[in-house]
Design a protein around this motif. Structure first.
Motif, PDB file in Angstrom:
ATOM      1  N   LEU A 100     -17.524   0.661  -3.265  1.00 15.65           N
ATOM      2  CA  LEU A 100     -17.143   2.052  -3.558  1.00 15.65           C
ATOM      3  C   LEU A 100     -17.110   2.250  -5.072  1.00 15.65           C
ATOM      4  CD1 LEU A 100     -14.096   2.194  -1.095  1.00 15.65           C
ATOM      5  CD2 LEU A 100     -16.416   2.967  -0.636  1.00 15.65           C
ATOM      6  N   THR A 101     -16.824   3.467  -5.502  1.00 12.24           N
ATOM      7  CA  THR A 101     -16.677   3.691  -6.948  1.00 12.24           C
ATOM      8  C   THR A 101     -15.391   2.996  -7.391  1.00 12.24           C
ATOM      9  OG1 THR A 101     -15.329   5.656  -6.626  1.00 12.24           O
ATOM     10  CG2 THR A 101     -17.721   5.993  -6.779  1.00 12.24           C
ATOM     11  N   LYS A 102     -15.293   2.779  -8.718  1.00 12.13           N
ATOM     12  CA  LYS A 102     -14.101   2.103  -9.259  1.00 12.13           C
ATOM     13  C   LYS A 102     -12.832   2.863  -8.884  1.00 12.13           C
ATOM     14  CE  LYS A 102     -14.995  -0.847 -13.149  1.00 12.13           C
ATOM     15  NZ  LYS A 102     -15.682  -0.793 -14.416  1.00 12.13           N
ATOM     16  N   ALA A 103     -12.897   4.194  -9.006  1.00  7.50           N
ATOM     17  CA  ALA A 103     -11.715   5.020  -8.751  1.00  7.50           C
ATOM     18  C   ALA A 103     -11.291   4.909  -7.286  1.00  7.50           C
ATOM     19  CB  ALA A 103     -12.010   6.467  -9.111  1.00  7.50           C
ATOM     20  N   GLU A 104     -12.278   4.925  -6.391  1.00  3.06           N
ATOM     21  CA  GLU A 104     -11.947   4.844  -4.955  1.00  3.06           C
ATOM     22  C   GLU A 104     -11.387   3.470  -4.601  1.00  3.06           C
ATOM     23  OE1 GLU A 104     -14.347   7.355  -1.742  1.00  3.06           O
ATOM     24  OE2 GLU A 104     -15.628   6.270  -3.155  1.00  3.06           O
ATOM     25  N   THR A 105     -12.018   2.420  -5.161  1.00  3.63           N
ATOM     26  CA  THR A 105     -11.546   1.056  -4.919  1.00  3.63           C
ATOM     27  C   THR A 105     -10.081   0.946  -5.336  1.00  3.63           C
ATOM     28  OG1 THR A 105     -13.753   0.188  -5.317  1.00  3.63           O
ATOM     29  CG2 THR A 105     -11.946  -1.382  -5.511  1.00  3.63           C
ATOM     30  N   ALA A 106      -9.786   1.458  -6.527  1.00  6.82           N
ATOM     31  CA  ALA A 106      -8.417   1.387  -7.045  1.00  6.82           C
ATOM     32  C   ALA A 106      -7.469   2.176  -6.150  1.00  6.82           C
ATOM     33  CB  ALA A 106      -8.367   1.918  -8.472  1.00  6.82           C
ATOM     34  N   LYS A 107      -7.928   3.316  -5.669  1.00  5.67           N
ATOM     35  CA  LYS A 107      -7.069   4.179  -4.845  1.00  5.67           C
ATOM     36  C   LYS A 107      -6.596   3.432  -3.591  1.00  5.67           C
ATOM     37  CE  LYS A 107      -8.481   7.445  -1.803  1.00  5.67           C
ATOM     38  NZ  LYS A 107      -9.286   8.564  -1.325  1.00  5.67           N
ATOM     39  N   TYR A 108      -7.518   2.725  -2.930  1.00  3.86           N
ATOM     40  CA  TYR A 108      -7.134   2.006  -1.703  1.00  3.86           C
ATOM     41  C   TYR A 108      -6.305   0.771  -2.009  1.00  3.86           C
ATOM     42  CZ  TYR A 108     -10.303   5.087   0.763  1.00  3.86           C
ATOM     43  OH  TYR A 108     -10.893   6.194   1.286  1.00  3.86           O
ATOM     44  N   LEU A 109      -6.747  -0.004  -2.995  1.00  8.58           N
ATOM     45  CA  LEU A 109      -6.043  -1.268  -3.266  1.00  8.58           C
ATOM     46  C   LEU A 109      -4.638  -1.030  -3.815  1.00  8.58           C
ATOM     47  CD1 LEU A 109      -8.910  -3.602  -4.515  1.00  8.58           C
ATOM     48  CD2 LEU A 109      -7.884  -3.443  -2.241  1.00  8.58           C
ATOM     49  N   ARG A 110      -4.444   0.094  -4.488  1.00  7.90           N
ATOM     50  CA  ARG A 110      -3.110   0.413  -5.022  1.00  7.90           C
ATOM     51  C   ARG A 110      -2.071   0.566  -3.912  1.00  7.90           C
ATOM     52  NH1 ARG A 110      -4.727   3.537  -9.666  1.00  7.90           N
ATOM     53  NH2 ARG A 110      -5.077   5.307  -8.303  1.00  7.90           N
ATOM     54  N   ILE A 111      -2.492   0.949  -2.727  1.00  8.85           N
ATOM     55  CA  ILE A 111      -1.540   1.048  -1.606  1.00  8.85           C
ATOM     56  C   ILE A 111      -1.544  -0.259  -0.813  1.00  8.85           C
ATOM     57  CG2 ILE A 111      -0.779   2.403   0.400  1.00  8.85           C
ATOM     58  CD1 ILE A 111      -2.859   4.508  -0.392  1.00  8.85           C
ATOM     59  N   LEU A 112      -2.761  -0.770  -0.517  1.00  4.02           N
ATOM     60  CA  LEU A 112      -2.869  -1.902   0.412  1.00  4.02           C
ATOM     61  C   LEU A 112      -2.229  -3.176  -0.139  1.00  4.02           C
ATOM     62  CD1 LEU A 112      -6.517  -1.255   1.686  1.00  4.02           C
ATOM     63  CD2 LEU A 112      -4.395  -0.943   2.985  1.00  4.02           C
ATOM     64  N   ILE A 113      -2.461  -3.497  -1.414  1.00  2.61           N
ATOM     65  CA  ILE A 113      -1.953  -4.764  -1.955  1.00  2.61           C
ATOM     66  C   ILE A 113      -0.419  -4.790  -2.000  1.00  2.61           C
ATOM     67  CG2 ILE A 113      -1.924  -6.308  -3.984  1.00  2.61           C
ATOM     68  CD1 ILE A 113      -4.913  -5.766  -4.261  1.00  2.61           C
ATOM     69  N   PRO A 114       0.241  -3.779  -2.593  1.00  4.69           N
ATOM     70  CA  PRO A 114       1.707  -3.831  -2.554  1.00  4.69           C
ATOM     71  C   PRO A 114       2.244  -3.842  -1.121  1.00  4.69           C
ATOM     72  CG  PRO A 114       0.974  -2.101  -4.051  1.00  4.69           C
ATOM     73  CD  PRO A 114      -0.249  -2.619  -3.366  1.00  4.69           C
ATOM     74  N   ALA A 115       1.617  -3.091  -0.220  1.00  4.71           N
ATOM     75  CA  ALA A 115       2.124  -3.030   1.163  1.00  4.71           C
ATOM     76  C   ALA A 115       2.071  -4.407   1.823  1.00  4.71           C
ATOM     77  CB  ALA A 115       1.336  -2.009   1.979  1.00  4.71           C
ATOM     78  N   VAL A 116       0.964  -5.140   1.672  1.00  5.83           N
ATOM     79  CA  VAL A 116       0.904  -6.461   2.326  1.00  5.83           C
ATOM     80  C   VAL A 116       1.890  -7.434   1.676  1.00  5.83           C
ATOM     81  CG1 VAL A 116      -1.438  -6.228   3.254  1.00  5.83           C
ATOM     82  CG2 VAL A 116      -1.122  -7.333   1.037  1.00  5.83           C
ATOM     83  N   LEU A 117       2.066  -7.317   0.358  1.00  9.45           N
ATOM     84  CA  LEU A 117       3.017  -8.224  -0.304  1.00  9.45           C
ATOM     85  C   LEU A 117       4.440  -7.963   0.193  1.00  9.45           C
ATOM     86  CD1 LEU A 117       1.608  -8.295  -3.962  1.00  9.45           C
ATOM     87  CD2 LEU A 117       1.532 -10.127  -2.271  1.00  9.45           C
ATOM     88  N   ILE A 118       4.800  -6.692   0.308  1.00 11.94           N
ATOM     89  CA  ILE A 118       6.150  -6.349   0.792  1.00 11.94           C
ATOM     90  C   ILE A 118       6.327  -6.844   2.229  1.00 11.94           C
ATOM     91  CG2 ILE A 118       7.708  -4.421   1.366  1.00 11.94           C
ATOM     92  CD1 ILE A 118       6.410  -2.918  -1.056  1.00 11.94           C
TER      93      ILE A 118
END
Ligand code: RET
Length: 268
Positions: free
Chosen positions: A110-128
């Motif tokens: 995906l574009t950089k902005a879209e990649t960041a948009k998804y990972l910004r939610i997914l990564i903290p959520a899985v860590l929590i």
């Protein structure tokens, strides 16, 4: 830890051993990733890192499990009193689960902005999700209170549901923009996440139901928990990795392999 029969001990020990081999072999395959374009190599390297990290942890888990029991004259495996270190699993998940999210998003290119948009939610959520699960796991192993076991379970289920919600609602728009031939496989990848990830809370419940008593846990709980998490890990890491590879390969075919692109004579 409770005493185990020879059968119970061997099921777990041999499955742990088989997992070391599976993760090691999967790592080699993902690092080589034949017939995949340069564009998707990063996704394949991350996939290989996940199985490499797991290979190390399963090696350690197997040793720790072996040390927690000793074969006695009656032919059964008695608990030695050495604690089984189940933190290896959580350490493994802390590293690998965010990487699994990176794999899935990276292979979509995906574009950089879209990649960041998804990972910004997914990564903290899985860590929590993982951080909230550990105190509960500890409560299971030590025969802790039902309030602790189920309280942490419910807390960890919240980010778990958020991850699935993001994958099945928000990510749909990005999947629509993928090449038509690859869309089916990407859809399949998120179903693989749904199905394989469901095994983890299920294994936790098996452990929770057998928690308590003098030795902390019943034999069914020990065996069920280890077998459940191990099968889940093989499918969620190596199995999911194969799906990521198939997506990368399909997209490479559509877009042309590096060799084919190079083989085209330059225009005069
Ligand atoms: C826990 C605690 C109980 C509640 C929930 C859990 C979920 C764990 C998951 C782990 C996924 C791990 C993966 C590893 C592969 O690399 C922590 C057991 C919801 C979903 C995918």
């Amino acid at each position: 830890m409770p005493d185990l029969s020879s059968f119970e001990f061997n099921v777990v020990y041999n499955l742990l051993s088989l997992t070391v081999a599976t993760m090691g072999a999967a790592t080699l395959f993902f690092f080589f990733a034949p017939r995949v374009n340069r564009k998707y190599k990063a996704a394949m390297v991350v996939t290989g890192l996940v199985t490499a990290i797991a290979c190390y942890h399963y090696f350690q888990i197997r040793i720790s499990f072996g040390d927690a029991f000793a074969l006695n004259e009656a032919g059964t495996y008695a608990a030695t009193g050495k604690p089984f270190n189940d933190f290896y699993r959580y350490a493994d998940w802390l590293l690998t689960v965010p990487l699994l999210m990176v794999e899935l998003i990276a292979v979509m290119a995906l574009t950089k902005a879209e990649t960041a948009k998804y990972l910004r939610i997914l990564i903290p959520a899985v860590l929590i999700m993982i951080v909230l699960g550990y105190p509960g796991e500890n409560a299971i192993a030590t025969g802790g209170s039902a309030a602790a076991i189920w309280g942490w379970f419910v807390a960890s289920m919240i980010p778990f549901c958020i991850v699935l919600a993001v994958l099945f609602t928000q990510l749909s728009a990005a999947i629509e923009k993928q090449p038509a031939e690859a869309r089916g496989l990407i859809n399949f990848a998120r179903i693989v996440v749904l199905v394989t990830w469901a095994f983890y809370p299920l294994a936790y419940v098996i452990g929770a139901l057998g928690s308590g008593g003098e030795s902390g846990m019943s034999t069914t709980a020990v065996v069920g928990l280890q077998v459940g998490y191990t099968i889940a890990d093989i499918t969620a890491k190596a199995g999911f990795g194969v799906v990521i590879y198939l997506i990368a390969r399909k997209k490479s075919e559509i877009e042309g392999l590096d060799e084919d692109v190079k083989a085209v004579p330059a225009a005069a």
